[in-house]
Structure formats: C-alpha cells, structure tokens
Design an enzyme around this catalytic site. Structure first.
Site, PDB file in Angstrom:
ATOM      1  N   LYS A 131      41.109  40.249  46.846  1.00 54.00           N
ATOM      2  CA  LYS A 131      42.296  40.770  47.213  1.00 54.00           C
ATOM      3  C   LYS A 131      42.301  42.094  47.968  1.00 54.00           C
ATOM      4  O   LYS A 131      43.116  42.369  48.916  1.00 54.00           O
ATOM      5  CB  LYS A 131      42.905  41.410  45.912  1.00 54.00           C
ATOM      6  CG  LYS A 131      43.234  40.319  44.901  1.00 54.00           C
ATOM      7  CD  LYS A 131      43.524  40.682  43.564  1.00 54.00           C
ATOM      8  CE  LYS A 131      43.390  39.263  42.617  1.00 54.00           C
ATOM      9  NZ  LYS A 131      42.299  39.052  42.193  1.00 54.00           N
ATOM     10  N   GLU A 149      35.485  50.019  42.308  1.00 52.33           N
ATOM     11  CA  GLU A 149      34.898  49.059  41.194  1.00 52.33           C
ATOM     12  C   GLU A 149      34.204  49.855  40.154  1.00 52.33           C
ATOM     13  O   GLU A 149      33.407  50.489  40.630  1.00 52.33           O
ATOM     14  CB  GLU A 149      34.262  48.134  41.997  1.00 52.33           C
ATOM     15  CG  GLU A 149      33.508  47.190  41.091  1.00 52.33           C
ATOM     16  CD  GLU A 149      34.381  46.497  40.053  1.00 52.33           C
ATOM     17  OE1 GLU A 149      33.992  46.353  38.972  1.00 52.33           O
ATOM     18  OE2 GLU A 149      35.526  46.070  40.384  1.00 52.33           O
ATOM     19  N   CYS A 247      44.927  37.653  34.845  1.00 60.69           N
ATOM     20  CA  CYS A 247      44.442  36.449  34.981  1.00 60.69           C
ATOM     21  C   CYS A 247      44.629  36.103  33.141  1.00 60.69           C
ATOM     22  O   CYS A 247      43.831  35.096  32.953  1.00 60.69           O
ATOM     23  CB  CYS A 247      43.594  36.022  35.582  1.00 60.69           C
ATOM     24  SG  CYS A 247      41.755  36.707  34.997  1.00 60.69           S
TER      25      CYS A 247
END
Length: 479
Positions: A131, A149, A247
C-alpha cells in the site's frame, strides 16, 4: 481451479452466518473460501504506464484481467509459473510491477477517492509495502509518506520494496502505531490504518489461517484496533481523510471499531460512503457506507474498508515524555549543494524541488521536503533516499538513488541484452559485444535503470548490491 481444505471453527461459521447479508449465499461463501486465491499484480506507474506495460508483456502470453477498483491492477494467469516464478521476471526485478492481492488495492483507492490529493500521508502499519508503494505511485513521488512498521523484522522488507519500486518520498519509522496521536497531533492530510487483525479473509491463501481463531482473541484484537484508530484520528488534521481497513470479516474488528470512533467523537467523525468507488461496489456496501467484502463477491480475499473524514479538532492527548535525540543530519546548501547536483546530473541522476539535500559525515541524502517539519518530533529509521557517499575523487552514487532518479535516456545509459541483464542480476560482471565509451555507465534493461557500472576495458564491473543478487532460474525464459 483445485479445491483446498480450509479449517473452519464452528463458532466462526456461526458468526459468519450472522454477519453475512441475506443477499449473499453462505454456500457460495464456503465454496469461495475453498478455492485457491487468484494471483494479482499492480503496475508501478512511477516506472511505466499501464499501456506500455501491457505492450511490453504481450509476447509472454500472460492473461491479465483488470481489477475493477484499481486501474493499474490485474489478475494474472501464466503457464510458466512453476518454471519461472513471477518474482524472478525482469519486470518484477526492475520494479515495473508489485505482486499485490487485489483486495489490498482497495484501501488506497478509497484514500484517493473523489479527487482527494493529500500532500502528507501516514501508513500506520506499512510492511511489506504494497500500500505504501501504491500510495507513492498515486502521489507521483511528490509530497511525503510516513511509513511506519512496528515489527523490526519487517522494516527491512518494507525498505527493499520501496527501493525496488524507485520511491523517493518515504520516511520510515519503527513504532507501536499507538504513539502517533500524541507525538504528531493534527499532522497528516490523510492516514491509512490497515490494522493488524485476525486474518479471517486470507483462508484462500492460507488454509490454516483459522487454526488459532477464537471469539476472545478477536475481541482482544479489536481493543488494540480501537487504540490504533484513536491514535490515528488524533494525528489527522481537521478536514483530513482516514481509511481504516482489515483483511478480516467479523463485525467486531470492522464496523464496530469505526462506530466506536464515531461514538467517541460524534461531532468530529463523518463516514464517507464508498458505494460509488467503482462499478459494482454497491454489492459489498454496508448500511454505514463501508465496504465489507466477502470473498465470493469479487472472487478475491475477504476484506473491509471504511473511509472517514475528520470534521473538527478534538482535544489533544498529553504530550509524550520521551526525547527524540539530536538529529545527525544537516541541510546541504550553497556551493556544496550545487557541486553535487551538477555531478549527479552529469551521471544521469535528476530530482525536483520536492527533495532537499542533507548531509551526515560523508553521506549525502535526499529528504522529501514535506516531511522536514516532523524532524525533531519523532525518530526516523530512514528518511528519503541515500544519494551518495563522498570521497577524494568525487561521489559514489547509491543503488537506491539510481533506481529512483536515473534518466534511462541519458547519454551515459547503456542498454543490456537479455543475457547480459541476467548476468547483471546474478552479480556478475558483464562483457558486452560493443563496450560503451563512457567510464561511468548507467546500466539499463528494457529502458529501465537497473544499476551503475564502471567500464574497465571491455568489462562492465558489476555494482549490484550483494543482498539483492539472485540465483536460480531468471527471466531469460521470457525470450
């Protein structure tokens, strides 16, 4: 396409029956979950247009089916996948495309919907970089992206993908995403929070994804997600856009998290409906205007996407107590800046006003100007791209700068043959039939920059980074 046995806990199936709209078939859901996932790619438009990519790959016999919500996205079928992995094709090695699941292209499509043109964006949970690289392409390498991250082991992969795709407008951080609301209040025009989740949507890729599934675990994850979205909302400027995605398929980690945010800040949260995001989006639309993508709807991974607008300021969080520490870089200006810019241009490297020169000892870097206001407020793992290391005889240009900044039509550019390019990616020196005249050579393949070489007699000395060197079957099978 072959079936594969997916493990479904009974409580999960009960939950899905309750969550699924009456317009959808539960049997179709189960059947879709048992089918292996279709592979998909996204063309990297920083490197090549979709039209040129389709022309370049037409001789390979790839079957490419457009992804409806991403103009650059395609489902791909190839006959030679077993003999030549997609990741070993020339086009992948040179950053012309990214192997990305079609569903995961949805959040960035939502972020830029309705002509939204944010200048400063945060990707809260960025690795492995699908992304972040998609955002950078939509921004055309302008503005700036803070890609965060939390997992240390995944930061390296994130940087490798950013570098391969020729991206120059990214700053990397390595924090728990819950710190940004306090550390960088009202800082970003847009934020993507692709939240850590229970992964219920990925069973087509991993049949054992639900082995450790439990309702209790989902509730724990949802609690973390609420903290993450609260932090992200504080870091968003009034008027800015927040996209929340997962997800997974249960309501607790999806709709409920967004509704909790609206209940917490009723005067500041506006849900922006996604029913017009692409033709057919209404098939996944919820009452709130979110997209709840069950895998049978578009034959892809299960996914959830919500888009929110921050309509008003909210009370700030307490200022963080930590010290960022002394910033080790200084801006490079005047004669020094002019000198290195001219030397870089002479070697085929060029950049615009959105990138500024900074220096640390003998290292020269290019930072995205849009991120400079954040220096001193947060500690960066990596900022922009490393341009060069200076030495007595001039500059040693860095590989990531070549991939991001090189002009493949420069006078020093030298196009390799298929066989020579394969040797290059294996880390070997190249012996072209006709040696270039220049001593410093910008090596290209398919008219894309793939590195720099020194000409030594009839030999091109390979400078491809050792950690990127490939073995096994490479792309000569594409001939």
């Amino acid at each position: 396409m072959a079936q594969h046995a997916v493990y479904f806990p009974d409580a999960f199936l009960t939950q899905m029956r309750e969550a699924m709209p009456s317009t959808l078939s539960f049997d179709d859901f189960l059947a879709a979950c048992q089918r292996p996932l279709r592979r998909s790619i996204r063309v990297n438009t920083l490197k090549i247009s979709v039209t040129d990519f389709l022309a370049l790959t037409a001789p390979y016999g790839w079957s490419l089916t457009p992804v409806p919500w991403c103009e650059e996205g395609f489902w791909i079928e190839r006959d030679d996948e077993e003999s030549l992995p997609l990741g070993s094709t020339a086009e992948h090695l040179s950053g012309l495309f990214y192997i990305q699941e079609a569903s995961s292209m949805l959040p960035v499509a939502a972020l830029f919907a309705e002509g939204n043109t944010p200048e400063r964006i945060m990707d809260v949970a960025a690795a492995p970089g699908s992304k972040t690289t998609q955002i950078a392409a939509r921004m055309n390498n302008q503005g700036a992206i803070l890609a965060n991250e939390f997992s240390a082991s995944r930061v390296k992969v994130l940087h490798a993908n950013i570098s391969r795709c020729g991206i120059s407008n990214v700053a990397l951080t390595h924090f728990d995403g819950r710190v940004f609301g306090a550390a960088l209040p009202e800082t970003f025009d847009a934020i993507l929070l692709d939240a850590p989740c229970s992964g219920e949507g990925v069973v087509r890729k991993d049949p054992d994804a639900l082995k450790n599934w439990s309702v209790e675990s989902n509730l724990d994850i949802a609690a973390t997600q609420r903290e993450l979205i609260d932090s992200a909302f504080h870091a968003l400027r009034p008027g800015g856009t927040l996209v929340y995605s997962t997800c997974t398929l249960n309501r607790e980690e999806n709709e409920s998290v967004c509704l909790w945010l609206k209940e917490t800040y009723p005067e500041a949260v506006e849900f922006l409906p996604l029913g017009d995001l692409f033709p057919g989006a209404e098939r996944a639309l919820t009452a709130e205007g979110f997209l709840h993508v069950f895998p049978q709807i578009y034959d892809c991974e299960g996914f959830f996407v919500a888009r929110l607008r921050k309509t008003a300021a909210i009370p700030p969080l307490p200022a963080p107590g930590y010290k960022v520490g002394k910033f080790p870089f200084a801006p490079m200006k005047g004669r020094e800046a002019t000198q290195i810019t001219q030397a870089a241009n002479a070697s085929g490297l060029q950049w615009g006003e959105n990138l500024h020169l900074w220096q640390r000892d003998k290292e020269v870097w290019l930072f995205p100007a849009e991120i400079e206001a954040l220096i001193g407020k947060v500690r960066f793992s990596r900022l922009g791209i490393k341009l060069a290391e200076s030495h007595n005889k001039g500059y040693r240009w860095q590989h990531e700068a070549v991939i991001a900044l090189a002009d493949p039509h420069h006078a020093n550019a030298f196009e390799l043959s298929h066989q020579e390019a394969e040797e290059w990616y294996r880390g070997r020196d190249v012996y072209p039939q006709t040696a270039p005249s220049a001593d410093d050579v910008l090596v290209t393949f398919q008219h894309q920059p793939i590195g720099l070489a020194k000409r030594i007699g009839s030999r091109l000395k390979n400078s491809y980074p050792r950690e990127l060197v490939r073995d096994g079957k490479l792309f000569t099978g594409n001939d």
